[in-house]
Design a protein around this motif. Structure first.
Motif, PDB file in Angstrom:
ATOM      1  N   ARG A 100       0.836  -1.285  -0.243  1.00 56.07           N
ATOM      2  CA  ARG A 100      -0.018  -0.124  -0.105  1.00 56.07           C
ATOM      3  C   ARG A 100       0.748   1.162  -0.043  1.00 56.07           C
ATOM      4  O   ARG A 100       1.862   1.370   0.827  1.00 56.07           O
ATOM      5  N   VAL A 101       0.597   2.226  -1.064  1.00 56.23           N
ATOM      6  CA  VAL A 101       1.297   3.319  -1.040  1.00 56.23           C
ATOM      7  C   VAL A 101       0.556   4.670  -1.075  1.00 56.23           C
ATOM      8  O   VAL A 101      -0.469   4.632  -1.721  1.00 56.23           O
ATOM      9  N   SER A 102       0.820   5.639  -0.456  1.00 55.73           N
ATOM     10  CA  SER A 102       0.304   6.789  -0.392  1.00 55.73           C
ATOM     11  C   SER A 102       0.528   7.745  -1.745  1.00 55.73           C
ATOM     12  O   SER A 102       1.408   7.628  -2.082  1.00 55.73           O
ATOM     13  N   THR A 132       5.237   9.527 -10.955  1.00 50.82           N
ATOM     14  CA  THR A 132       5.452  10.364  -9.581  1.00 50.82           C
ATOM     15  C   THR A 132       5.147   9.661  -8.534  1.00 50.82           C
ATOM     16  O   THR A 132       6.082  10.035  -7.360  1.00 50.82           O
ATOM     17  N   VAL A 133       4.301   8.874  -8.280  1.00 55.17           N
ATOM     18  CA  VAL A 133       3.900   7.996  -7.098  1.00 55.17           C
ATOM     19  C   VAL A 133       5.151   7.185  -6.804  1.00 55.17           C
ATOM     20  O   VAL A 133       5.592   6.965  -5.932  1.00 55.17           O
ATOM     21  N   LEU A 134       5.367   6.433  -8.107  1.00 52.87           N
ATOM     22  CA  LEU A 134       6.519   5.414  -7.913  1.00 52.87           C
ATOM     23  C   LEU A 134       8.060   6.043  -7.425  1.00 52.87           C
ATOM     24  O   LEU A 134       8.668   5.541  -6.700  1.00 52.87           O
ATOM     25  N   MET A 135       8.281   7.295  -8.040  1.00 54.15           N
ATOM     26  CA  MET A 135       9.546   7.856  -7.562  1.00 54.15           C
ATOM     27  C   MET A 135       9.461   8.389  -6.438  1.00 54.15           C
ATOM     28  O   MET A 135      10.397   8.177  -5.429  1.00 54.15           O
ATOM     29  N   ALA A 136       8.366   8.824  -5.858  1.00 51.65           N
ATOM     30  CA  ALA A 136       8.208   9.449  -4.510  1.00 51.65           C
ATOM     31  C   ALA A 136       8.222   8.480  -3.483  1.00 51.65           C
ATOM     32  O   ALA A 136       8.664   8.695  -2.437  1.00 51.65           O
ATOM     33  N   SER A 137       7.730   7.172  -3.785  1.00 49.19           N
ATOM     34  CA  SER A 137       7.825   6.093  -2.977  1.00 49.19           C
ATOM     35  C   SER A 137       9.151   5.318  -2.825  1.00 49.19           C
ATOM     36  O   SER A 137       9.264   4.470  -2.059  1.00 49.19           O
ATOM     37  N   GLY A 138      10.161   5.676  -3.824  1.00 47.95           N
ATOM     38  CA  GLY A 138      11.424   5.131  -3.601  1.00 47.95           C
ATOM     39  C   GLY A 138      11.555   3.799  -4.568  1.00 47.95           C
ATOM     40  O   GLY A 138      12.680   3.298  -4.729  1.00 47.95           O
ATOM     41  N   GLN A 139      10.565   3.724  -5.591  1.00 41.18           N
ATOM     42  CA  GLN A 139      10.626   2.760  -6.387  1.00 41.18           C
ATOM     43  C   GLN A 139      11.402   3.419  -7.938  1.00 41.18           C
ATOM     44  O   GLN A 139      10.454   3.949  -8.494  1.00 41.18           O
ATOM     45  N   ARG A 140      12.211   2.860  -8.093  1.00 42.30           N
ATOM     46  CA  ARG A 140      13.149   3.351  -9.119  1.00 42.30           C
ATOM     47  C   ARG A 140      13.274   2.380 -10.465  1.00 42.30           C
ATOM     48  O   ARG A 140      13.559   2.702 -11.328  1.00 42.30           O
ATOM     49  N   VAL A 141      13.265   1.226 -10.068  1.00 41.33           N
ATOM     50  CA  VAL A 141      13.214   0.233 -11.034  1.00 41.33           C
ATOM     51  C   VAL A 141      11.861  -0.126 -11.452  1.00 41.33           C
ATOM     52  O   VAL A 141      10.989  -0.765 -10.707  1.00 41.33           O
TER      53      VAL A 141
END
Length: 107
Positions: free
Chosen positions: A31-33, A42-51
């Motif tokens: 679950r991601v905010s 934007t959500v992926l990068m902000a949550s630290g998901q780079r790959v």
């Protein structure tokens, strides 16, 4: 010298962060905010998901590249639909986002 912001940049889905309503999405089962109106990228990068797409040992992993929908670096799976451009797709509450797992060589 202060740079002016283009009037179009505020409406582009890959802008830095939204001030929309807080929501939650699922990314690879977690679950991601997020904020309503944010792009998936934007959500992926902000949550630290780079790959966003893992590759074989012979090829580099894929991540956000152009942010304009022109390349294929940010393709993800959304609610079971493959090859969705993360940079151009806005999040919705409850959306299930899956990054592409590593696959073997096709040759």
């Amino acid at each position: 010298m202060r740079m002016q912001q283009s009037p179009h940049s505020a409406s582009h889905p890959a802008r830095l962060r939204s001030t929309g309503t807080p929501i939650h999405v699922e990314v690879d089962g977690a679950r991601v905010s997020a904020f309503a109106g944010d792009s998936i990228a934007t959500v992926l990068m902000a949550s630290g998901q780079r790959v966003l797409s893992a590759s074989s040992a012979d090829h580099p992993d894929r991540t956000l590249f152009c942010g304009m929908g022109l390349c294929h670096q940010c393709l993800v799976i959304v609610d079971g639909v493959r090859d969705v451009r993360a940079c151009m797709t806005r999040v919705r509450p409850g959306m299930k986002i899956t990054t592409h797992p590593a696959t073997g060589d096709l040759g």
